[in-house]
Write an enzyme that holds these catalytic residues in place. Structure first.
Site, PDB file in Angstrom:
ATOM      1  N   LYS A  52       2.097 -15.348  18.896  1.00  0.00           N
ATOM      2  CA  LYS A  52       1.671 -14.026  18.443  1.00  0.00           C
ATOM      3  C   LYS A  52       1.491 -13.085  19.626  1.00  0.00           C
ATOM      4  O   LYS A  52       1.899 -11.921  19.595  1.00  0.00           O
ATOM      5  CB  LYS A  52       0.356 -14.123  17.669  1.00  0.00           C
ATOM      6  CG  LYS A  52       0.498 -14.607  16.253  1.00  0.00           C
ATOM      7  CD  LYS A  52       1.155 -13.553  15.374  1.00  0.00           C
ATOM      8  CE  LYS A  52       1.712 -14.191  14.127  1.00  0.00           C
ATOM      9  NZ  LYS A  52       2.899 -15.020  14.349  1.00  0.00           N
ATOM     10  N   LYS A  71      12.246  -8.993  11.255  1.00  0.00           N
ATOM     11  CA  LYS A  71      11.390  -9.706  10.306  1.00  0.00           C
ATOM     12  C   LYS A  71      12.112 -10.879   9.679  1.00  0.00           C
ATOM     13  O   LYS A  71      11.579 -11.971   9.567  1.00  0.00           O
ATOM     14  CB  LYS A  71      10.911  -8.737   9.217  1.00  0.00           C
ATOM     15  CG  LYS A  71       9.973  -9.378   8.190  1.00  0.00           C
ATOM     16  CD  LYS A  71       8.682  -9.846   8.827  1.00  0.00           C
ATOM     17  CE  LYS A  71       7.718 -10.408   7.810  1.00  0.00           C
ATOM     18  NZ  LYS A  71       6.532 -10.991   8.468  1.00  0.00           N
ATOM     19  N   ASN A 127      25.233  -6.005   7.758  1.00  0.00           N
ATOM     20  CA  ASN A 127      24.171  -6.849   8.302  1.00  0.00           C
ATOM     21  C   ASN A 127      24.788  -8.203   8.593  1.00  0.00           C
ATOM     22  O   ASN A 127      25.384  -8.819   7.711  1.00  0.00           O
ATOM     23  CB  ASN A 127      23.029  -6.997   7.296  1.00  0.00           C
ATOM     24  CG  ASN A 127      21.972  -7.994   7.753  1.00  0.00           C
ATOM     25  OD1 ASN A 127      21.894  -8.337   8.935  1.00  0.00           O
ATOM     26  ND2 ASN A 127      21.157  -8.449   6.816  1.00  0.00           N
ATOM     27  N   GLY A 128      24.646  -8.706   9.809  1.00  0.00           N
ATOM     28  CA  GLY A 128      25.166 -10.026  10.138  1.00  0.00           C
ATOM     29  C   GLY A 128      26.058 -10.005  11.356  1.00  0.00           C
ATOM     30  O   GLY A 128      26.024  -9.078  12.170  1.00  0.00           O
ATOM     31  N   TRP A 160      19.903  -3.613  13.915  1.00  0.00           N
ATOM     32  CA  TRP A 160      19.322  -4.446  14.972  1.00  0.00           C
ATOM     33  C   TRP A 160      20.480  -4.942  15.806  1.00  0.00           C
ATOM     34  O   TRP A 160      21.310  -5.718  15.345  1.00  0.00           O
ATOM     35  CB  TRP A 160      18.542  -5.599  14.350  1.00  0.00           C
ATOM     36  CG  TRP A 160      17.672  -6.354  15.293  1.00  0.00           C
ATOM     37  CD1 TRP A 160      16.454  -5.972  15.777  1.00  0.00           C
ATOM     38  CD2 TRP A 160      17.929  -7.649  15.853  1.00  0.00           C
ATOM     39  NE1 TRP A 160      15.941  -6.949  16.591  1.00  0.00           N
ATOM     40  CE2 TRP A 160      16.823  -7.991  16.664  1.00  0.00           C
ATOM     41  CE3 TRP A 160      18.973  -8.568  15.739  1.00  0.00           C
ATOM     42  CZ2 TRP A 160      16.740  -9.194  17.368  1.00  0.00           C
ATOM     43  CZ3 TRP A 160      18.903  -9.764  16.444  1.00  0.00           C
ATOM     44  CH2 TRP A 160      17.797 -10.055  17.245  1.00  0.00           C
ATOM     45  N   CYS A 162      19.250  -6.344  10.079  1.00  0.00           N
ATOM     46  CA  CYS A 162      19.585  -4.994   9.666  1.00  0.00           C
ATOM     47  C   CYS A 162      19.248  -4.760   8.193  1.00  0.00           C
ATOM     48  O   CYS A 162      19.301  -5.674   7.376  1.00  0.00           O
ATOM     49  CB  CYS A 162      21.072  -4.741   9.871  1.00  0.00           C
ATOM     50  SG  CYS A 162      21.674  -5.176  11.508  1.00  0.00           S
ATOM     51  N   ARG A 184      12.142  -5.087   8.803  1.00  0.00           N
ATOM     52  CA  ARG A 184      13.147  -6.068   9.215  1.00  0.00           C
ATOM     53  C   ARG A 184      13.459  -5.967  10.698  1.00  0.00           C
ATOM     54  O   ARG A 184      14.064  -6.865  11.279  1.00  0.00           O
ATOM     55  CB  ARG A 184      14.429  -5.861   8.395  1.00  0.00           C
ATOM     56  CG  ARG A 184      14.227  -6.018   6.904  1.00  0.00           C
ATOM     57  CD  ARG A 184      15.447  -5.593   6.114  1.00  0.00           C
ATOM     58  NE  ARG A 184      16.539  -6.530   6.243  1.00  0.00           N
ATOM     59  CZ  ARG A 184      16.748  -7.556   5.414  1.00  0.00           C
ATOM     60  NH1 ARG A 184      15.923  -7.775   4.416  1.00  0.00           N
ATOM     61  NH2 ARG A 184      17.776  -8.364   5.576  1.00  0.00           N
ATOM     62  N   GLU A 240       4.859 -12.105  21.021  1.00  0.00           N
ATOM     63  CA  GLU A 240       5.638 -11.269  20.111  1.00  0.00           C
ATOM     64  C   GLU A 240       5.268  -9.803  20.190  1.00  0.00           C
ATOM     65  O   GLU A 240       6.146  -8.928  20.198  1.00  0.00           O
ATOM     66  CB  GLU A 240       5.430 -11.741  18.662  1.00  0.00           C
ATOM     67  CG  GLU A 240       6.200 -12.980  18.279  1.00  0.00           C
ATOM     68  CD  GLU A 240       5.943 -13.348  16.835  1.00  0.00           C
ATOM     69  OE1 GLU A 240       6.927 -13.636  16.127  1.00  0.00           O
ATOM     70  OE2 GLU A 240       4.781 -13.365  16.396  1.00  0.00           O
ATOM     71  N   HIS A 259      -1.125 -32.828  32.954  1.00  0.00           N
ATOM     72  CA  HIS A 259       0.250 -33.247  33.186  1.00  0.00           C
ATOM     73  C   HIS A 259       1.154 -32.081  33.569  1.00  0.00           C
ATOM     74  O   HIS A 259       2.366 -32.110  33.308  1.00  0.00           O
ATOM     75  CB  HIS A 259       0.789 -33.958  31.939  1.00  0.00           C
ATOM     76  CG  HIS A 259       0.056 -35.214  31.606  1.00  0.00           C
ATOM     77  ND1 HIS A 259       0.316 -36.417  32.218  1.00  0.00           N
ATOM     78  CD2 HIS A 259      -0.965 -35.446  30.749  1.00  0.00           C
ATOM     79  CE1 HIS A 259      -0.484 -37.339  31.736  1.00  0.00           C
ATOM     80  NE2 HIS A 259      -1.282 -36.774  30.840  1.00  0.00           N
ATOM     81  N   GLU A 271       0.780 -21.177  17.909  1.00  0.00           N
ATOM     82  CA  GLU A 271       0.889 -19.955  17.115  1.00  0.00           C
ATOM     83  C   GLU A 271       0.199 -18.787  17.801  1.00  0.00           C
ATOM     84  O   GLU A 271       0.705 -17.659  17.806  1.00  0.00           O
ATOM     85  CB  GLU A 271       0.312 -20.196  15.712  1.00  0.00           C
ATOM     86  CG  GLU A 271       0.181 -18.960  14.839  1.00  0.00           C
ATOM     87  CD  GLU A 271       1.494 -18.297  14.482  1.00  0.00           C
ATOM     88  OE1 GLU A 271       1.457 -17.207  13.901  1.00  0.00           O
ATOM     89  OE2 GLU A 271       2.573 -18.865  14.791  1.00  0.00           O
TER      90      GLU A 271
END
Length: 605
Positions: free
Chosen positions: A481, A600, A98-99, A74, A2, A27, A484, A500, A477
């Site tokens: 991406k 973020k 925030n939190g 958020w 947030c 964020r 995401e 495997h 990575e």
């Protein structure tokens, strides 16, 4: 997570609150709101969804105030509805948060038993209710605030308005960052320096446990024990241009194109190009017996790339851990181990906790961060900054390559310090490093070729990424991406693991992205490519000119990145996988810069 802004102003704050919240969009958020002291008392304006929805509310119902707070939420507790959007209100208290309040259920039950009613599904409202109760008992605002803070557990940043105290904002930081901005006859509170950047470049960073009382001309800061303290005021240079997309459609696209410059600035900080030597300070690399890397998400994968570079070059063992698991597994740590924490924001909660765990064990700590005023930068023994500039897109691109740049230079420095290479070889490798920005720029020029691939990949339900050696973490990575920002299921594997299990997923509908520059792993990667094609797999082969010449026939698409020394191949090969994810997301119409459910800076566990 947030985003928070608070202004004790001398002029109307509505537009300035929105301007700051726009800076905090990076964020991640799913609702937004503002509140201010008006002639009719405290008024709130809230909306679910993007800031444009809040702006529409304000156009119909302006907020006429010179003191106010704003928030982008958020969701953690309760869905992202207007009713759950911040600011929250109870009695005389209006606040943003925030939190996470870990003991909110216990506090809520206690307050309900006392007759208080709750209007939201959030954990945040218990703080408003608790503070209002403390005020109702007759305590002064700052004393009531301290009494409230003593009762709540969790990680949080708070900014609070109290009716009857129209020239006052209260703030507290326990975990997530909070900064004080010093203006001319005005004061500010924000989640970070970017939040207050439109109004001032003079900031003080609250330490963990601090709380503050803000008026128009001063900030009274107290530590966790309630003792008055001073926090140094720093001048933070801010370039408005860094917050603009320019001619690009999205911040992510801009930040991909920013990478040559960001890597050049970062590499220049760790090498002496004239002497052909690396320049790492603060750590005796010759005396280090082991490196412990911790990070989350892309930062963790940057650390994994570093492992593949440092171990063979410097003959120095490197352990890489996901920070969210690290301290819970109670790792066996030994002296002469250097801990390296990697975080773009320097505020990632799990990584910060892992850093503190290692400090408590007596280990030397270093951080690779983009925010030099962050908590990690302040608490670590050594700071190795990256110099890529603010990264706004949620999916990290230029911060990743800048982090890898630092670790690549570190590999060379450790090899020299430990006598694994001589001065002549160090000079050669520094020359290789200095070439990286130019080659990254050439790699970014593959965007048009990648765009054609993206059209096909965007139709897929599943995508596999394969790589060997340093290309393995790059495959991870690439898959991250794609997940995401395009919401396509993707997995990265070490190519040798194909037989495997993952080979069972290969069919004509599943694109297989194989990362294979022409290096010591190439023949085995080419063999894996043949295995995939024999089973109908649609191969996207990302290689270099020599690899293209030696590749088995039959790849659906070959993307040819510039040839480079293996030392910098992870840097040069990063752009194609970033561009692929970006182009797929664009073609699917996804919200590239603010993908759903993501933030973020993850400042809570």
């Amino acid at each position: 997570m947030c985003g928070i802004i608070g202004i004790v102003g001398a002029s109307p704050v509505q537009d300035r609150l929105i301007e700051s919240l726009k800076r905090l969009e990076y964020r991640g958020y799913d609702s937004a709101g503002v509140a201010g002291f008006t002639k009719d008392g405290v008024q709130r304006r809230r909306a679910s969804g993007k800031l444009k929805n809040l702006e529409e509310v304000l156009a119909a119902q302006p907020l006429e105030a010179v003191v106010g707070i704003g928030h982008t939420r958020w969701a953690t507790h309760g869905p992202p509805t207007e009713g759950n959007a911040h600011p929250h209100h109870a009695g005389r208290v209006t606040l943003v948060h925030n939190g996470i309040i870990e003991n909110f259920a216990e506090l809520k039950a206690r307050l309900q038993a006392e007759g208080r009613t709750f209007d939201t599904d959030t954990d945040t409202e218990v703080v408003a209710q608790l503070l209002d109760r403390e005020l109702a008992s007759g305590k002064a605002p700052i004393d009531a605030f301290k009494a409230t803070l003593d009762q709540v557990r969790g990680a949080f940043a708070l900014v609070i308005m109290v009716e009857g105290e129209e020239g006052l904002l209260l703030g507290a930081r326990r975990g997530p960052p909070l900064v004080v901005g010093y203006g001319q006859g005005e004061m500010f509170l924000g989640s970070d320096a970017l939040a207050v950047g439109p109004f001032t470049n003079r900031v003080a960073y609250l330490e963990d446990g601090d709380y503050v009382a803000l008026s128009r001309d001063k900030a009274q800061i107290f530590d966790e024990d309630g003792k008055p303290v001073e926090r140094p005021v720093q001048v933070v240079p801010q370039s408005p241009a860094l917050m603009e997309k320019g001619n690009y459609r999205h911040f992510m696209e801009k930040e991909i194109h920013d990478q040559p410059e960001g890597c050049q600035r970062t590499i220049a900080a760790y090498v002496d190009m004239v002497a052909g030597a690396t320049t790492f300070e603060g750590v005796d690399l010759a005396g280090v017996e082991r490196i412990q890397v911790v990070g989350c998400g892309t930062a963790y994968l940057a650390g994994l790339v570093g492992k593949y570079l440092i171990e063979p070059l410097a003959d120095l063992p490197v352990d890489v851990d996901v920070a969210s698991e690290f301290r819970y597994r109670q790792p066996a740590l030994r002296e002469n181990t250097l801990t390296i924490a990697i975080s773009q924001s320097g505020e990632t909660a799990d990584t910060l906790a892992a850093l503190r765990y290692c400090k408590d064990k007596g280990l030397q700590t270093a951080v690779v961060v983009n925010a030099q005023g962050s908590t990690m930068a302040r608490e670590a023994d050594v700071v190795w900054p990256i110099y890529c500039g603010p990264e706004i897109g949620v999916a990290s691109t230029k911060a990743f390559t800048a982090q890898v740049s630092v670790l690549t230079a570190l590999a060379v420095a450790a090899a020299r310090a430990r006598g694994r290479i001589d001065a002549a070889e160090e000079k050669r490798l520094v020359g290789v490093l200095v070439e990286a920005p130019r080659l990254i720029a050439e790699s970014i020029n593959l965007e048009e070729a990648v765009q054609g691939i993206a059209h096909e990949v965007s139709k897929a339900r599943d995508v596999l990424y394969l790589g060997r050696g340093p290309m393995y973490p790059l495959a991870l990575e690439g898959a991250l991406k794609l997940k995401e920002i395009s919401y396509i299921h993707a997995e990265g594997y070490a190519a040798g693991e194909l037989k495997h299990g993952p080979i069972a997923l290969v069919d004509e509908e599943t694109p297989i992205v194989i990362l294979a520059p022409y290096d010591s792993y190439f023949e085995k990667s080419a063999s894996n490519m043949s295995e995939v094609m024999a089973r109908g797999g649609q191969v996207v082969f990302i290689t270099d000119p020599e690899g293209e010449r030696h590749a088995p026939a039959g790849a659906k698409v070959v993307v040819t990145a510039p040839r480079c020394d293996p030392l910098i191949a992870p840097l040069v090969m990063s752009a194609p996988i970033q561009l692929l994810a970006y182009q797929v997301a664009v073609q699917k119409g996804a919200d590239v810069d603010q993908p759903r459910n993501l933030a973020k800076s993850v400042t809570v566990e």
